[in-house]
Design an enzyme around this catalytic site. Sequence first.
Site, PDB file in Angstrom:
ATOM      1  N   HIS A 150      -8.963 105.833  33.444  1.00  0.00           N
ATOM      2  CA  HIS A 150      -7.851 106.029  34.177  1.00  0.00           C
ATOM      3  C   HIS A 150      -6.535 105.139  33.660  1.00  0.00           C
ATOM      4  CE1 HIS A 150      -5.852 106.746  38.531  1.00  0.00           C
ATOM      5  NE2 HIS A 150      -4.858 106.574  37.672  1.00  0.00           N
ATOM      6  N   ASN A 155     -16.820 104.764  34.774  1.00  0.00           N
ATOM      7  CA  ASN A 155     -15.498 104.632  34.642  1.00  0.00           C
ATOM      8  C   ASN A 155     -15.404 103.211  34.041  1.00  0.00           C
ATOM      9  OD1 ASN A 155     -12.916 103.454  35.340  1.00  0.00           O
ATOM     10  ND2 ASN A 155     -12.653 105.389  37.000  1.00  0.00           N
ATOM     11  N   ARG A 168      -3.363 103.949  33.588  1.00  0.00           N
ATOM     12  CA  ARG A 168      -2.308 103.744  34.258  1.00  0.00           C
ATOM     13  C   ARG A 168      -0.786 103.540  33.341  1.00  0.00           C
ATOM     14  NH1 ARG A 168      -3.153 103.629  39.735  1.00  0.00           N
ATOM     15  NH2 ARG A 168      -5.468 103.471  40.303  1.00  0.00           N
ATOM     16  N   ARG A 218      -7.734  88.191  27.766  1.00  0.00           N
ATOM     17  CA  ARG A 218      -7.698  87.220  26.433  1.00  0.00           C
ATOM     18  C   ARG A 218      -7.031  88.199  25.441  1.00  0.00           C
ATOM     19  NH1 ARG A 218     -10.738  82.656  27.079  1.00  0.00           N
ATOM     20  NH2 ARG A 218      -9.999  81.998  24.986  1.00  0.00           N
ATOM     21  N   THR A 221      -4.936 100.751  43.792  1.00  0.00           N
ATOM     22  CA  THR A 221      -6.195 101.548  43.669  1.00  0.00           C
ATOM     23  C   THR A 221      -5.537 103.064  44.241  1.00  0.00           C
ATOM     24  OG1 THR A 221      -8.538 101.618  43.318  1.00  0.00           O
ATOM     25  CG2 THR A 221      -7.595 100.992  45.363  1.00  0.00           C
ATOM     26  N   HIS A 252      -5.354  98.149  32.760  1.00  0.00           N
ATOM     27  CA  HIS A 252      -6.743  98.035  32.353  1.00  0.00           C
ATOM     28  C   HIS A 252      -6.754  98.961  30.845  1.00  0.00           C
ATOM     29  CE1 HIS A 252      -6.754 101.363  35.065  1.00  0.00           C
ATOM     30  NE2 HIS A 252      -6.795 100.473  36.203  1.00  0.00           N
ATOM     31  N   GLY A 312     -17.256 103.162  39.045  1.00  0.00           N
ATOM     32  CA  GLY A 312     -16.880 102.242  38.053  1.00  0.00           C
ATOM     33  C   GLY A 312     -16.663 100.810  38.637  1.00  0.00           C
ATOM     34  N   HIS A 333     -15.222 106.972  44.499  1.00  0.00           N
ATOM     35  CA  HIS A 333     -14.623 105.752  44.806  1.00  0.00           C
ATOM     36  C   HIS A 333     -15.316 104.831  45.868  1.00  0.00           C
ATOM     37  CE1 HIS A 333     -11.085 103.212  46.000  1.00  0.00           C
ATOM     38  NE2 HIS A 333     -10.661 103.895  45.011  1.00  0.00           N
ATOM     39  N   GLU A 338      -8.388 110.529  34.161  1.00  0.00           N
ATOM     40  CA  GLU A 338      -7.854 110.864  35.653  1.00  0.00           C
ATOM     41  C   GLU A 338      -6.436 110.045  35.374  1.00  0.00           C
ATOM     42  OE1 GLU A 338     -10.776 109.180  38.046  1.00  0.00           O
ATOM     43  OE2 GLU A 338     -10.126 107.147  38.011  1.00  0.00           O
TER      44      GLU A 338
END
Length: 258
Positions: free
Chosen positions: A50, A14, A52, A25, A116, A57, A230, A207, A81
């Site tokens: 993932h 991940n 979002r 940055r 999360t 991220h 990840g 996880h 995901e």
Amino acid sequence: MTLATPHRTALSVNLNKVALVRNTRHLGIPSVTRAATLCLQAGARGITVHPRPDERHIRHHDVFDLADLMQAWPDREYNIEGNPFHNLMAIAREVKARGLPLHQLTFVPDSEGQFTSDHGWSFPQDAERLRPLIAEAHALGVRVSLFMDAEPGQMAGAKAVGADRVELYTEPYAAAWHTPQRGVQLERFRAAGQAALEAGLGLNAGHDLNRENLTAFLHNVPGVQEVSIGHALMADALELGYAATVADYNRCIEQAYV
């Protein structure tokens, strides 16, 4: 196509945390695609992101940059995901419309601003709203894995709505690693994994799995086809580098089968 060999668990890396650091940055470093390349070269069997809705991220362009990269790795898999009621399905449609590889969608029931992922789907409560989205993913030619708590009684419900796999949410196991509850949690996950297999589901997990707790988990929970890792993997990579870290996670996987 499947990520795992019949007797081994596949490591999917991940990359969310690589993107998180980059986003502090405006220099484009560290590169998400470079991280993916180095992990794949080191033996990772897949890449997970993932994206979002707030793009904290992984950003929209990352999804497609990585899908383009994965064309050069036809024996590896790309897993996206997220919550199918937010942005996930639109992304999946666009990836497939561009003719890019996408092997698995992992449906996760998190809220838009959630820190999360911290819980799985529930049945029968979520059944009817998930069923058409799973069917749509299948129409796109994509496998569906449902993020699930380690509750054996829930696995038949996941199968009934058309899921191909479940991903067991392993944070409770990881949290219990240094406590007397470790054995209790291992048995809980073993039972949930067995129930998933008996229901005809493939089995993933993820996880807070790490180099310390991964081998014991895979040794005790039967039939895990894929682990998606990840945060811990990227923390290790800060010290060891991508190649050595991926190699060591693969070593942990191999040790589970000795």
